[in-house]
Design an enzyme around this catalytic site. Structure first.
Site, short mmCIF file in Angstrom:
data_model
loop_
_atom_site.label_atom_id
_atom_site.label_comp_id
_atom_site.label_asym_id
_atom_site.label_seq_id
_atom_site.Cartn_x
_atom_site.Cartn_y
_atom_site.Cartn_z
N TYR A 1 -10.95 -35.86 -0.90
CA TYR A 1 -9.99 -34.81 -0.53
C TYR A 1 -8.72 -34.95 -1.37
CZ TYR A 1 -7.36 -31.66 2.58
OH TYR A 1 -6.62 -30.62 3.11
N SER B 1 -2.20 -29.40 -0.55
CA SER B 1 -2.06 -30.30 0.60
C SER B 1 -0.93 -31.28 0.35
CB SER B 1 -3.38 -31.08 0.76
OG SER B 1 -3.24 -32.17 1.64
P1 NAD Z 1 -10.47 -25.35 8.82
O1 NAD Z 1 -11.37 -26.53 8.65
O2 NAD Z 1 -10.37 -24.69 10.12
O3 NAD Z 1 -10.79 -24.25 7.71
C1 NAD Z 1 -11.59 -24.47 6.60
C2 NAD Z 1 -12.15 -23.13 6.15
O4 NAD Z 1 -12.96 -23.32 4.98
C3 NAD Z 1 -13.05 -22.49 7.20
O5 NAD Z 1 -12.84 -21.11 7.21
C4 NAD Z 1 -14.45 -22.80 6.68
O6 NAD Z 1 -15.42 -21.84 7.10
C5 NAD Z 1 -14.21 -22.73 5.18
N1 NAD Z 1 -15.22 -23.48 4.44
C6 NAD Z 1 -15.43 -24.81 4.46
N2 NAD Z 1 -16.48 -25.13 3.69
C7 NAD Z 1 -16.95 -23.97 3.17
C8 NAD Z 1 -18.03 -23.64 2.30
N3 NAD Z 1 -18.86 -24.57 1.83
N4 NAD Z 1 -18.21 -22.35 1.99
C9 NAD Z 1 -17.41 -21.38 2.48
N5 NAD Z 1 -16.37 -21.63 3.31
C10 NAD Z 1 -16.15 -22.91 3.65
O7 NAD Z 1 -9.05 -25.91 8.46
P2 NAD Z 1 -7.73 -25.22 7.84
O8 NAD Z 1 -6.65 -26.17 8.15
O9 NAD Z 1 -7.59 -23.82 8.23
O10 NAD Z 1 -8.04 -25.36 6.29
C11 NAD Z 1 -7.76 -24.35 5.35
C12 NAD Z 1 -7.30 -24.97 4.05
O11 NAD Z 1 -6.05 -25.63 4.25
C13 NAD Z 1 -8.25 -26.05 3.50
O12 NAD Z 1 -8.32 -25.95 2.09
C14 NAD Z 1 -7.55 -27.33 3.89
O13 NAD Z 1 -7.89 -28.39 3.05
C15 NAD Z 1 -6.11 -26.92 3.73
N6 NAD Z 1 -5.11 -27.76 4.40
C16 NAD Z 1 -5.10 -27.89 5.74
C17 NAD Z 1 -4.12 -28.70 6.33
C18 NAD Z 1 -4.04 -28.90 7.81
O14 NAD Z 1 -3.25 -29.74 8.24
N7 NAD Z 1 -4.76 -28.19 8.62
C19 NAD Z 1 -3.19 -29.35 5.53
C20 NAD Z 1 -3.25 -29.19 4.17
C21 NAD Z 1 -4.21 -28.38 3.62
#
Ligand code: NAD
Length: 251
Positions: A156, A143
Site C-alpha cells: 500500500y 494517502s
Molecule cells: P473502501 O475500501 O470503502 O473503498 C475502496 C473502493 O475501491 C470500493 O469502492 C471498492 O469497490 C473499490 N475497489 C477495490 N478494489 C477494486 C477492484 N479490484 N476493482 C474495482 N474497484 C475496486 O475505502 P475508502 O476509504 O473509500 O477508499 C477509497 C480510496 O481512498 C482508496 O484508494 C484508499 O486507498 C484511499 N484512502 C483511504 C483512506 C481512509 O482512511 N479511508 C486514507 C487514505 C487513502
C-alpha cells in the site's frame, strides 16, 4: 464570479470505487456541483445511484485489478454522457501483513489496483481529453502513506508513494494540453479501508491522539477538495497532492 469557477455544470466524470466510502462522497459532490458521473466498481454502485438519481449517475461493474476494462469504461462514459472531462482514480485496496511475511499475491494485487491500473486509466482518459481538444482533470486518491512508511502495509505504501510521483510525471507532460493532474491525500477516514484499525482499540486511540482535529475524517470531508480540483478554479494547480487530513501531516 469566483464561485462560478467551482461549478461542474455540463461536465462528465468517471469515478472509480463509487459504491461506498470516499468514491461515493466524491460522486455526490460532483453531482451536487452539476456534473454527470459514471461510477466504476468491482461491485454494484446501485446504492450510490439511488442516492444521486439515474440521470446523474450511471455505473459499470469492473475489476480494476486488470487493465482489460479500461476501454469499456471510457467508451461507456462517452456513450452515456457524450464526453469526458474528469477522472477520479479512487478505487484502492489495502493488505495488512508484516513486511517479513508479506506475500507476492498481496504485493501484486495492491500494486495492480492502486498503481498500474490507475496509471493506464489516466493515460486513456488523457487520450480522450486530447481527442476532444477540451483539456481535462485527473484526480487520484493518494494517502498519508504517500508521505510516511505506515505499519504492516508495504505494498500500500509503495503504491500510494507511486501515486504521488506519477501524478507529478503525468502533470509535467499533459499540462501543455490543458490537463490538470493532481491528487488528494486523505488522512484517517472512517470507511471500510480503516475498519481494521478502528476495531483495534490501541491503534485507534493512538491514531486519534495524533490527529490535531481530534476526529476521524468522513467522505464529506474530501468533497470540497475534489470539486476544487475537478473545476476550473484549479486550472493553474498541476502535479500537487493536497492533504485532507485534519492536520496529521503537519504534526
Ligand atoms: P473502501 O475500501 O470503502 O473503498 C475502496 C473502493 O475501491 C470500493 O469502492 C471498492 O469497490 C473499490 N475497489 C477495490 N478494489 C477494486 C477492484 N479490484 N476493482 C474495482 N474497484 C475496486 O475505502 P475508502 O476509504 O473509500 O477508499 C477509497 C480510496 O481512498 C482508496 O484508494 C484508499 O486507498 C484511499 N484512502 C483511504 C483512506 C481512509 O482512511 N479511508 C486514507 C487514505 C487513502
Amino acid at each position: 464570479m469566483i464561485l462560478d469557477k467551482f461549478s461542474l455544470n455540463g461536465k462528465v466524470a468517471v469515478v472509480t470505487g463509487s459504491d461506498t466510502g470516499l468514491g461515493q462522497g466524491v460522486s455526490k459532490a460532483f453531482v451536487e456541483a452539476g456534473a454527470k458521473v459514471l461510477g466504476v466498481s468491482r461491485v454494484s454502485s446501485e446504492d450510490t445511484q439511488k442516492m444521486l438519481g439515474e440521470d446523474n449517475f450511471k455505473f459499470v461493474i469492473a475489476d480494476l485489478a486488470a487493465l482489460d476494462p479500461i476501454d469499456m469504461i471510457i467508451n461507456t462514459a462517452v456513450k452515456e454522457f457524450g464526453r469526458l472531462d474528469i477522472l477520479v482514480n479512487n478505487a484502492g485496496v489495502i493488505k495488512r501483513e508484516d513486511c517479513i511475511d508479506f506475500s507476492v499475491k498481496n504485493w501484486d494485487l495492491v500494486m495492480n489496483v492502486n498503481c498500474r491500473t490507475l496509471f493506464f486509466l489516466s493515460q486513456a482518459a488523457a487520450k480522450q481529453f486530447m481527442k476532444q481538444n477540451s483539456g481535462g482533470k485527473i484526480i487520484s486518491i493518494a494517502s498519508m502513506l504517500s508521505y510516511q512508511g505506515g505499519i504492516r502495509v508495504p505494498s500500500y505504501t509503495a503504491s500510494k508513494s507511486a501515486v504521488k510521483g506519477i501524478t507529478m510525471t503525468m502533470a509535467n507532460e499533459w499540462a501543455q494540453h490543458g490537463i490538470n493532474v493532481n491528487a488528494i491525500a486523505p488522512g484517517y477516514m472512517a470507511t471500510n479501508n480503516t475498519q481494521a484499525l478502528r476495531a483495534d482499540a490501541a491503534r485507534s486511540e493512538a491514531i486519534l491522539d495524533r490527529i490535531p482535529a481530534g476526529r476521524w475524517g468522513t467522505p464529506d470531508d474530501i468533497m470540497g477538495a475534489a470539486v476544487f480540483l475537478a473545476s476550473s478554479a484549479s486550472d493553474y494547480v498541476n502535479g500537487f497532492t493536497i492533504a485532507v487530513d485534519g492536520g496529521w501531516l503537519g504534526r
